[in-house]
Design a protein around this motif. Structure first.
Motif, short mmCIF file in Angstrom:
data_model
loop_
_atom_site.label_atom_id
_atom_site.label_comp_id
_atom_site.label_asym_id
_atom_site.label_seq_id
_atom_site.Cartn_x
_atom_site.Cartn_y
_atom_site.Cartn_z
N VAL A 168 -54.90 -97.72 -22.23
CA VAL A 168 -55.11 -96.31 -21.92
C VAL A 168 -53.76 -95.61 -21.80
O VAL A 168 -52.73 -96.24 -21.55
CB VAL A 168 -55.90 -96.13 -20.61
CG1 VAL A 168 -57.34 -96.62 -20.78
CG2 VAL A 168 -55.22 -96.87 -19.46
N ARG A 169 -53.78 -94.29 -21.99
CA ARG A 169 -52.56 -93.49 -21.84
C ARG A 169 -52.40 -93.10 -20.38
O ARG A 169 -53.27 -92.46 -19.79
CB ARG A 169 -52.65 -92.25 -22.72
CG ARG A 169 -51.31 -91.53 -22.87
CD ARG A 169 -51.41 -90.35 -23.80
NE ARG A 169 -52.18 -89.28 -23.21
CZ ARG A 169 -53.12 -88.60 -23.85
NH1 ARG A 169 -53.45 -88.92 -25.08
NH2 ARG A 169 -53.78 -87.62 -23.25
N ARG A 170 -51.27 -93.49 -19.79
CA ARG A 170 -51.03 -93.22 -18.38
C ARG A 170 -49.56 -92.80 -18.20
O ARG A 170 -48.72 -92.99 -19.09
CB ARG A 170 -51.32 -94.47 -17.54
CG ARG A 170 -52.80 -94.85 -17.48
CD ARG A 170 -53.61 -93.80 -16.74
NE ARG A 170 -55.02 -94.16 -16.63
CZ ARG A 170 -55.98 -93.74 -17.46
NH1 ARG A 170 -55.66 -92.96 -18.48
NH2 ARG A 170 -57.23 -94.10 -17.28
N ASP A 171 -49.26 -92.26 -17.00
CA ASP A 171 -47.89 -91.83 -16.69
C ASP A 171 -46.94 -93.00 -16.81
O ASP A 171 -47.26 -94.15 -16.48
CB ASP A 171 -47.84 -91.24 -15.28
CG ASP A 171 -48.56 -89.90 -15.19
OD1 ASP A 171 -48.84 -89.31 -16.24
OD2 ASP A 171 -48.84 -89.46 -14.05
N PHE A 172 -45.71 -92.71 -17.26
CA PHE A 172 -44.75 -93.74 -17.60
C PHE A 172 -43.35 -93.17 -17.33
O PHE A 172 -43.20 -92.02 -16.88
CB PHE A 172 -44.91 -94.10 -19.09
CG PHE A 172 -44.36 -95.44 -19.49
CD1 PHE A 172 -44.83 -96.60 -18.93
CD2 PHE A 172 -43.37 -95.53 -20.49
CE1 PHE A 172 -44.34 -97.84 -19.32
CE2 PHE A 172 -42.88 -96.75 -20.89
CZ PHE A 172 -43.36 -97.90 -20.31
N THR A 173 -42.34 -93.96 -17.58
CA THR A 173 -40.97 -93.47 -17.48
C THR A 173 -40.22 -93.78 -18.76
O THR A 173 -40.54 -94.76 -19.46
CB THR A 173 -40.22 -94.11 -16.30
OG1 THR A 173 -40.15 -95.54 -16.50
CG2 THR A 173 -40.90 -93.80 -14.97
N VAL B 182 -43.95 -87.68 -19.04
CA VAL B 182 -43.83 -88.88 -19.87
C VAL B 182 -45.05 -89.76 -19.67
O VAL B 182 -45.43 -90.08 -18.54
CB VAL B 182 -42.55 -89.65 -19.54
CG1 VAL B 182 -42.50 -90.95 -20.35
CG2 VAL B 182 -41.32 -88.80 -19.83
N GLN B 183 -45.67 -90.18 -20.78
CA GLN B 183 -46.80 -91.09 -20.74
C GLN B 183 -46.63 -92.16 -21.81
O GLN B 183 -45.82 -92.02 -22.74
CB GLN B 183 -48.12 -90.35 -20.97
CG GLN B 183 -48.47 -89.37 -19.84
CD GLN B 183 -49.87 -88.82 -19.99
OE1 GLN B 183 -50.37 -88.61 -21.08
NE2 GLN B 183 -50.53 -88.59 -18.85
N ALA B 184 -47.40 -93.26 -21.67
CA ALA B 184 -47.39 -94.33 -22.67
C ALA B 184 -48.72 -95.06 -22.61
O ALA B 184 -49.44 -95.01 -21.61
CB ALA B 184 -46.24 -95.30 -22.42
N ILE B 185 -49.05 -95.76 -23.69
CA ILE B 185 -50.23 -96.63 -23.70
C ILE B 185 -49.91 -97.86 -22.85
O ILE B 185 -48.86 -98.48 -23.01
CB ILE B 185 -50.59 -97.05 -25.13
CG1 ILE B 185 -50.84 -95.82 -26.00
CG2 ILE B 185 -51.80 -97.96 -25.13
CD1 ILE B 185 -52.01 -94.98 -25.59
N GLN B 186 -50.84 -98.21 -21.94
CA GLN B 186 -50.62 -99.33 -21.03
C GLN B 186 -51.93 -100.09 -20.81
O GLN B 186 -53.01 -99.52 -20.94
CB GLN B 186 -50.11 -98.83 -19.67
CG GLN B 186 -48.83 -98.01 -19.74
CD GLN B 186 -48.52 -97.35 -18.41
OE1 GLN B 186 -48.35 -98.01 -17.39
NE2 GLN B 186 -48.45 -96.02 -18.42
N ASN B 187 -51.82 -101.39 -20.45
CA ASN B 187 -52.98 -102.15 -19.98
C ASN B 187 -53.17 -101.82 -18.50
O ASN B 187 -52.83 -102.60 -17.62
CB ASN B 187 -52.74 -103.66 -20.14
CG ASN B 187 -52.66 -104.10 -21.58
OD1 ASN B 187 -51.58 -104.35 -22.11
ND2 ASN B 187 -53.80 -104.17 -22.25
N ALA B 188 -53.75 -100.66 -18.24
CA ALA B 188 -53.69 -100.13 -16.88
C ALA B 188 -55.04 -99.79 -16.28
O ALA B 188 -55.09 -99.11 -15.26
CB ALA B 188 -52.80 -98.89 -16.87
#
Length: 803
Positions: A622-627, A643-649
């Protein structure tokens, strides 16, 4: 005297010839051999030949006769009535035989009644009758699949709370999903020409055992028309030409196909061209949906101008061409070879949901331009089939394919002189070897191997619109990145008892990703992304008939989706207020699914079915907040963005029920209805829950159908439920400009209903006309999550000539 005898002989001959008729399937128009025709006391009988023809001269003019064939409704009439209807007589399948055989579950023909999974079949006759503009509309018109549209040139199916790269699309057994299929809405399905489709089968729920990665929510299998061989020494030549017009977007479509078949060789050529003007919405609905203004550029200066026709969605029109060439060679009854060439290309087309985004103060529009470049798809497929007593199989299929996908994105902010563009080309190679073994008593085995290789070429550039100077810019993906997978599977079907069938299967897939990042434009804190992972998936299910007219099915299955290049390496893809950056540290996501189905047949008059399902998704991508380099916000295209990125979150839970009713009141009058109810939530690592983004609202339809040999009519009602503000995902809430406002001023998707009518009439044996009247009450509505507003009142007419 000789002249009189000749005339008498001629009259007798022509009279006998006039009594010959051809009996065909009403839906497929294929001849039906071995139809038994007899009188009441069975003293006179006749049987149709392989081409469906039969001579009725043995029956007297008004003698009552019966037409009977297994799987078809028995027809009682007189010879005189049959001859009055012309040379072609139509027979209708019985209710229990409709959609009786499917191929998608094992890649081989199976009786639908033996399959524990829910499978929906859409025939070429259903497609012809509903007159869909795109393959996305083919799915939507079925009433079983929800379709989202960001723009007119689009269509993103949603099945059981999953969409985009969690659904797998297959064309003639070849995987269409590629390494840059994204989590955002996809429009690749429109590359498939509706006129070329023979039938479509949709598997609901995971299909990873047969289809591998991405087959989590379902599988959409499109089977295109095949070349037909001649049954005799003479060439078999058939063809079709169609013209269609739709009023809501001034659609003009022309299509032609021709089949030339000999006993060993057969050729099929198909071509379609469609031109769509800007789409007009309805009059009755939320005022916030209208297009009050749009941006035009005059002498190099962007200007916001008033739309003189606010219901016209300026910037939505486009055109498309599709072509297909197939060649089949059949040296004998045991071997078949085929070559298929497929091509599709659109013009540039506006991404409508971005063109209507307002500025932060609400006084203007953010984008002067936002359009996709031509969407291109080419596939070359070579296949062979062998049927016979092989050492390890009874039937063998080998398919090897090459695909090329081309796409681009182009956007420019209002008042800016810089047009930013990215262009992608994906080259995909695949080989599938599938085998069927029917030798072990009541056990049938299906097994095979697969290899897929994708290479992504991506580049970025910026164009100064004042002087046309072009400079290099960051690409959307790492140029030259590769994605590949290899897999092996085995699937079994066991007839434990005449009324009980068990199916189970296993598949192991291995996936590799190799991507290197160019640091010319951005200081990435990593040099590359490499993935080397495997996935084991399985399924087990049963189909049980405790009574002849009652079926119970159960299926448990797992599915997976391995990260692709879009997940791992997407370089700065903007969303409203956010920017997505690469994340090389990803793992596969897994789905665990169970569904239970029941179907009851009431004397072939009413068939009721229901399927309940529950799916649990873990390690969800899923796309979630990132740095990025320690920063939570960065400036991108002149805007401070989160800033966001695709993560196993996250985890996800989806459950629902799918209902269907078919009622056959008389030989001519029937009713068909569908209803789908889905609920789903995503759960974050900290336990926070939010609604699922691709969970469709409650939707369904009711059709009242009347038909005879020549005329078919369908008065139907479509409806969608409301998605309240609290049931919108956070990503949807941020796109308030595509939604209506509730009493608190919050975005939500209102419920809507439309009344529609379709009709087709067989004017002659060669000419057929269809007429559709969509959205009769001229409602103004947007389907959930869509950017484009649906058509208002829309008249659709077409004329087809078949030879």
């Amino acid at each position: 005297m000789r002249t009189a005898l000749f005339i008498l002989f001629l009259l007798i001959f022509t009279g006998a010839f006039a009594q010959e008729v051809v009996i065909v399937d009403q839906d497929t128009q294929e001849p039906i051999p071995d139809v038994a025709i007899f009188n009441i006391d069975k003293t006179k009988t006749a049987l149709t030949a392989k081409n469906g023809s039969v001579d009725l001269s043995i029956f007297s003019k008004n003698e009552k006769i019966i037409l009977k064939h297994i799987g078809y409704q028995t027809k009682k009439t007189t010879k005189n009535l049959l001859l009055k209807r012309g040379k072609t007589i139509y027979m209708v399948l019985t209710a229990e035989e409709l959609d009786g055989v499917v191929m998608s579950v094992s890649k081989w023909e199976q009786q639908k009644k033996d399959i524990p999974q829910k499978v929906a079949s859409i025939t070429t006759k259903a497609i012809s009758f509903t007159n869909p503009q795109t393959a996305a509309d083919v799915l939507q018109n079925s009433g079983k699949i929800f379709v989202q549209k960001s723009q007119l040139g689009g269509g993103s199916p949603m099945i059981r709370g999953f969409a985009t790269n969690r659904l797998l699309i297959s064309v003639d057994g070849v995987r269409m999903n590629n390494a840059i299929f994204r989590g955002g809405n996809l429009q690749n399905v429109i590359s498939i020409d509706p006129f070329s489709i023979q039938n479509t089968e949709v598997i609901f729920g995971p299909g990873s055992v047969i289809y591998g990665s991405d087959a989590i929510g379902g599988v959409l299998n499109f089977y295109t028309k095949k070349p037909k061989h001649s049954k005799t020494e003479e060439a078999f030549i058939t063809g079709n030409a169609t013209y269609r017009f739709s009023s809501a977007n001034t659609e003009n479509t022309i299509h032609a196909d021709v089949n030339y078949g000999k006993q060993n060789w057969a050729f099929l050529t198909s071509i379609s061209y469609t031109n769509f003007d800007d789409l007009k919405m309805g009059n009755n609905g939320p005022d916030s949906y209208v297009r009050n203004n749009y941006v035009t550029t005059i002498n190099g200066v962007d200007q916001l101008v008033e739309n003189s026709s606010p219901n016209k969605q300026v910037g939505s029109g486009y055109n498309q061409i599709n072509a297909m060439q197939k060649i089949a060679f059949k040296p004998n009854d045991n071997w078949n070879y085929d070559l298929g060439l497929y091509f599709s290309e659109t013009s540039d087309y506006g991404r409508y949901d971005r063109l209507i985004r307002p500025t932060s103060d609400g006084d203007g529009l953010r984008s002067a331009e936002w359009y996709y470049g031509p969407q291109e798809w080419f596939m070359a497929k070579i296949g062979l089939q062998h049927q016979g007593k092989g050492r390890f199989y009874d039937r063998l299929k080998i398919n090897t394919a090459y695909q090329h996908f081309g796409e681009s994105r182009n956007d420019r902010n209002f008042g800016s002189t810089t047009l930013s563009s990215t262009k992608e080309n994906v080259h995909a190679l695949s080989t599938n070897i599938d085998l069927e073994n029917k030798r072990i008593g009541d056990l049938r085995l299906y097994y095979g191997v697969e290899y897929v290789f994708n290479k992504v070429n991506s580049n970025g550039f910026e164009t100064n619109i004042e002087n046309n100077q072009v400079t290099n810019a960051a690409s959307r993906y790492p140029d030259g990145a590769t994605w590949q997978t290899t897999a092996g599977y085995i699937n079994s079907e066991y007839k434990a008892q005449p009324n009980l069938t068990l199916l189970s299967g296993l598949r192991y897939s291995h996936v590799w990703i190799n991507a290197e990042f160019d640091k010319t434009f951005y200081p990435f804190p990593f040099d590359d992304a490499n993935l080397n992972t495997g996935a084991l998936t399985g399924s087990i299910g049963l189909s049980w008939f405790p009574k002849e007219n009652l079926q119970i099915t159960f299926n448990g299955s797992t599915g997976f989706r391995a990260p692709n290049i879009d997940d791992v390496g997407k370089i700065f893809d903007s969303e409203p207020g956010s920017v997505v950056v690469p994340n090389p540290d990803l793992e596969a996501e897994y789905a665990y699914n169970v569904d239970l189905g029941i179907q009851k047949n009431f004397n072939d008059k009413v068939i009721v079915n229901a399927t309940g399902f529950y799916t649990y998704l873990v390690d969800a991508l899923v796309r979630r907040d990132f740095t990025f380099n320690g920063e939570t916000e960065i400036e991108y295209h002149g805007e401070l963005s989160n800033v966001q990125a695709i993560q196993n979150a996250a985890k996800a839970y989806v459950h629902g029920v799918e209902f269907g009713v078919d009622a056959y009141f008389t030989e001519h009058l029937s009713l068909s209805s569908n209803l789908t109810f889905t609920k789903g939530i995503e759960e974050e690592e900290d336990g926070t829950e939010s609604p699922g983004r691709h969970v469709a609202p409650t939707f369904g339809d009711v059709h009242l159908i009347w038909k005879n040999d020549k005329l078919k009519t369908d008065l139907f009602f479509n409806f969608n439920g409301e998605v309240s503000y609290n049931d919108l995902s956070d990503s949807e809430k941020s796109k308030d400009y595509i939604y209506a406002s509730d009493k608190n001023g919050n975005p939500y998707s209102p419920n809507w209903q439309t009344i529609n009518f379709n009709a087709s009439y067989q004017i002659t044996n060669n000419i057929k006309a269809t007429l559709g009247w969509e959205n009769i009450t001229n409602q103004r509505y947007r389907t959930y999550s869509s950017g484009i507003v649906a058509p208002g009142t829309n008249l659709i007419s077409s004329i087809s000539y078949q030879f």
